[in-house]
Design a protein around this motif. Structure first.
Motif, PDB file in Angstrom:
ATOM      1  N   PRO A 185       0.833  -1.214   0.000  1.00  0.00           N
ATOM      2  CA  PRO A 185       0.000   0.000   0.000  1.00  0.00           C
ATOM      3  C   PRO A 185       0.864   1.259   0.000  1.00  0.00           C
ATOM      4  CG  PRO A 185       0.118  -0.901   2.201  1.00  0.00           C
ATOM      5  CD  PRO A 185       0.846  -1.883   1.316  1.00  0.00           C
ATOM      6  N   ARG A 186       0.292   2.358  -0.504  1.00  0.00           N
ATOM      7  CA  ARG A 186       1.062   3.606  -0.480  1.00  0.00           C
ATOM      8  C   ARG A 186       1.306   4.053   0.951  1.00  0.00           C
ATOM      9  NH1 ARG A 186       0.728   8.997  -0.274  1.00  0.00           N
ATOM     10  NH2 ARG A 186      -1.500   8.980   0.178  1.00  0.00           N
ATOM     11  N   ASP A 211       1.463  10.762   7.534  1.00  0.00           N
ATOM     12  CA  ASP A 211       2.080   9.640   6.829  1.00  0.00           C
ATOM     13  C   ASP A 211       3.324   9.139   7.544  1.00  0.00           C
ATOM     14  OD1 ASP A 211       0.079  10.047   5.044  1.00  0.00           O
ATOM     15  OD2 ASP A 211       1.361  10.671   3.369  1.00  0.00           O
ATOM     16  N   ASN A 223       8.923   8.142   2.641  1.00  0.00           N
ATOM     17  CA  ASN A 223       7.798   8.561   1.811  1.00  0.00           C
ATOM     18  C   ASN A 223       8.267   9.494   0.714  1.00  0.00           C
ATOM     19  OD1 ASN A 223       5.532   7.299   3.079  1.00  0.00           O
ATOM     20  ND2 ASN A 223       5.725   8.742   4.775  1.00  0.00           N
ATOM     21  N   GLY A 246       4.122   3.674  -8.913  1.00  0.00           N
ATOM     22  CA  GLY A 246       3.973   2.442  -8.148  1.00  0.00           C
ATOM     23  C   GLY A 246       4.776   1.281  -8.666  1.00  0.00           C
ATOM     24  N   GLN A 294       3.636  -0.975  -5.803  1.00  0.00           N
ATOM     25  CA  GLN A 294       3.106  -0.165  -4.719  1.00  0.00           C
ATOM     26  C   GLN A 294       2.030   0.744  -5.295  1.00  0.00           C
ATOM     27  OE1 GLN A 294       5.137   2.762  -1.526  1.00  0.00           O
ATOM     28  NE2 GLN A 294       4.469   3.719  -3.407  1.00  0.00           N
ATOM     29  N   TYR A 295       0.834   0.173  -5.380  1.00  0.00           N
ATOM     30  CA  TYR A 295      -0.311   0.951  -5.829  1.00  0.00           C
ATOM     31  C   TYR A 295      -1.158   1.292  -4.608  1.00  0.00           C
ATOM     32  CZ  TYR A 295       0.977  -1.002 -10.366  1.00  0.00           C
ATOM     33  OH  TYR A 295       1.659  -1.383 -11.488  1.00  0.00           O
ATOM     34  N   SER A 296      -1.886   2.374  -4.702  1.00  0.00           N
ATOM     35  CA  SER A 296      -2.702   2.820  -3.574  1.00  0.00           C
ATOM     36  C   SER A 296      -3.709   1.750  -3.177  1.00  0.00           C
ATOM     37  CB  SER A 296      -3.436   4.109  -3.941  1.00  0.00           C
ATOM     38  OG  SER A 296      -4.230   4.564  -2.869  1.00  0.00           O
ATOM     39  N   ASP A 297      -3.785   1.484  -1.892  1.00  0.00           N
ATOM     40  CA  ASP A 297      -4.721   0.496  -1.363  1.00  0.00           C
ATOM     41  C   ASP A 297      -5.448   1.104  -0.181  1.00  0.00           C
ATOM     42  OD1 ASP A 297      -5.880  -1.678   0.147  1.00  0.00           O
ATOM     43  OD2 ASP A 297      -4.673  -3.027  -1.077  1.00  0.00           O
TER      44      ASP A 297
END
Length: 460
Positions: free
Chosen positions: A178-179, A191, A244, A281, A327-330
């Motif tokens: 996840p991001r 974050d 990050n 990602g 790493q794609y947004s989840d």
């Protein structure tokens, strides 16, 4: 010839019909025999002498010969035995017979036979033998290449020897990180609160820091792998985000991959290496950790010596080939689409033997592995009608049939049997005709006898 010739012809007819009756009887008796080929009867006439033209000749005697029906296929039926098989089309199974038992082991005759009876089952010594006592022959297969060894088939034998273990060399790894990981310490707003606790350090995770590590990392899945002697090792993967992406910080998001030590006194988790992702990602960088090195194609880590709970495996590669680590947004903040697949297995005991549709004998083992161990050839002949019949629905080659050709043949059907090609209804129809013909010939003898009596009475 006259009356005596008539009697001679009728007697030959009786003998010929008796031969036909014998064939019919044998066909009926074997109507349920697997792979049996019926014998039909052919009648031939012998022309009587006495004239140079047909007008001066009379019908002669007859004789009967058996006609093979090897080329006529019987019906094929399904069965529930894995080692039973049938042939659809031309060909015969290559078989032999046992000759003796020496020191508890079966020895075999030099003669080779051929049969369509595919009801083979594995005996206590591992041989495939059918109900008639014929042992199946085939080409052994090279365990590495899968190709047949040699040009001459040997007796098929699948022994109870266990399949040796194979060490894991590659773990095909797929996951989407996840991001923003939803760790225990993540406060939902900042974050930075989702990053790895700085207090645990940047290398292996000490036992004393394990809880802080678990609170700031996410699971990456687990899998069982095997070392060289087949010992199982449970590999547990975790990821911790260490940086990050932002306008003032590092250019890329960075994660560290860890593997559980399985109870090491000093370290609870080993540092495998770091991975970085670009803004889309996609994986775009890797750095070696304390136990992992970046493999030659830069799409995974290789661990030269992985020790888990006191058990060691050498040279295990974790492969991220074809972009399988992303790493794609989840929205859940957890690792998703996790899939781990490895190529090792423990030692296994033989659990079953079967025949597949390609005509290969397959051995199955308790470790879920299968091995093709023999290839079953089919023998064809230039003149198969001239094969010599032997007991047990078998045949032997003759000079008239030609030598067996093991390069062709039809298709082997697994879990099937070819039934006898003798049909009782057809045989009974032939039986009626044969019986009538036999009675008619006997009537000729009776009539000729009466005519002789009349001729003898003329002189009285």
């Amino acid at each position: 010839m006259g009356i005596y010739g008539a009697i001679n012809s009728a007697v030959s007819g009786l003998a010929a019909q008796a031969t036909a009756l014998e064939n019919i009887s044998g066909n009926v008796a074997n109507s349920q025999t697997t792979g049996f080929k019926r014998l039909d009867t052919t009648f031939s006439d012998l022309v009587s002498g006495g004239g140079a033209t047909q007008a001066a000749q009379v019908s002669g005697t007859t004789f009967a010969t058996s006609r093979a029906t090897n080329t006529v296929q019987g019906d094929i039926t399904s069965v529930d035995v894995d080692t039973y098989m049938a042939i659809n089309g031309e060909g015969y199974f290559v078989v032999t017979q046992a000759s003796d038992v020496v020191d508890g082991s079966t020895t075999f005759a030099d003669e080779t036979y051929y049969t369509r009876a595919g009801d083979f089952e594995r005996d206590k010594e591992g041989y495939l033998i059918n109900a008639s006592g014929y042992y199946l022959q085939g080409f052994p297969l090279d365990p590495d290449t899968g190709n047949a060894i040699g040009d001459n088939p040997t007796v098929v034998r699948i022994e109870n020897q266990p399949l040796s273990a194979s060490a894991t060399t590659t773990v095909e790894y797929q996951a989407n990180l996840p991001r923003i990981p939803d760790t225990t310490d993540y406060d939902g707003t900042t974050d930075a609160s989702a990053l790895l606790d700085a207090g645990v350090g940047t290398s292996d995770i000490a036992v004393a820091d394990e809880q802080d590590f678990l609170d700031t990392s996410v699971s990456g899945g687990s899998i069982t792998i095997y070392n060289e002697n087949g010992t199982a090792m449970n590999v547990e993967v975790r990821y911790a985000k260490t940086a990050n992406y932002n306008s003032t910080g590092p250019v890329f998001d960075e994660w560290t991959m860890y593997i559980g030590s399985g109870g090491d006194a000093t370290n609870a988790w080993y540092d495998v290496g770091d991975v970085t992702f670009d803004t889309t990602g996609e994986l775009n960088g890797m750095t070696a950790g304390s136990i992992g090195t970046v493999n030659g194609t830069s799409d995974g880590f290789t661990i030269a010596s992985l020790n888990i709970g006191g058990t060691t495996a050498a040279n295990v590669e974790f492969s991220f080939a074809n972009g399988s680590l992303t790493q794609y947004s989840d929205p859940d903040g957890t690792t998703s689409s996790v899939s781990l697949d490895q190529d090792g297995y423990p030692a296994g005991e033989l659990t079953g033997v079967a025949v597949d549709e390609s005509g290969r004998v397959i051995a199955s083992y308790s470790n879920s592995q299968q091995r093709a161990v023999y290839e079953i050839p089919l023998a064809t002949f230039e003149a198969e009608q001239n094969l010599r019949r032997v007991d047990g629905a078998g045949f032997a080659a003759t000079t008239s049939s030609g030598e067996a050709d093991l390069t062709g043949g039809g298709q082997i059907l697994a879990k099937k049997l070819e039934l006898s090609n003798a049909d009782i209804a057809d045989e009974f129809s032939k039986l009626i005709v044969t019986q009538q013909a036999y009675s008619a010939n006997s009537r000729i003898v009776t009539s000729a006898d009466e005519m002789l009596d009349s001729a003898l009475n003329m002189v009285r």
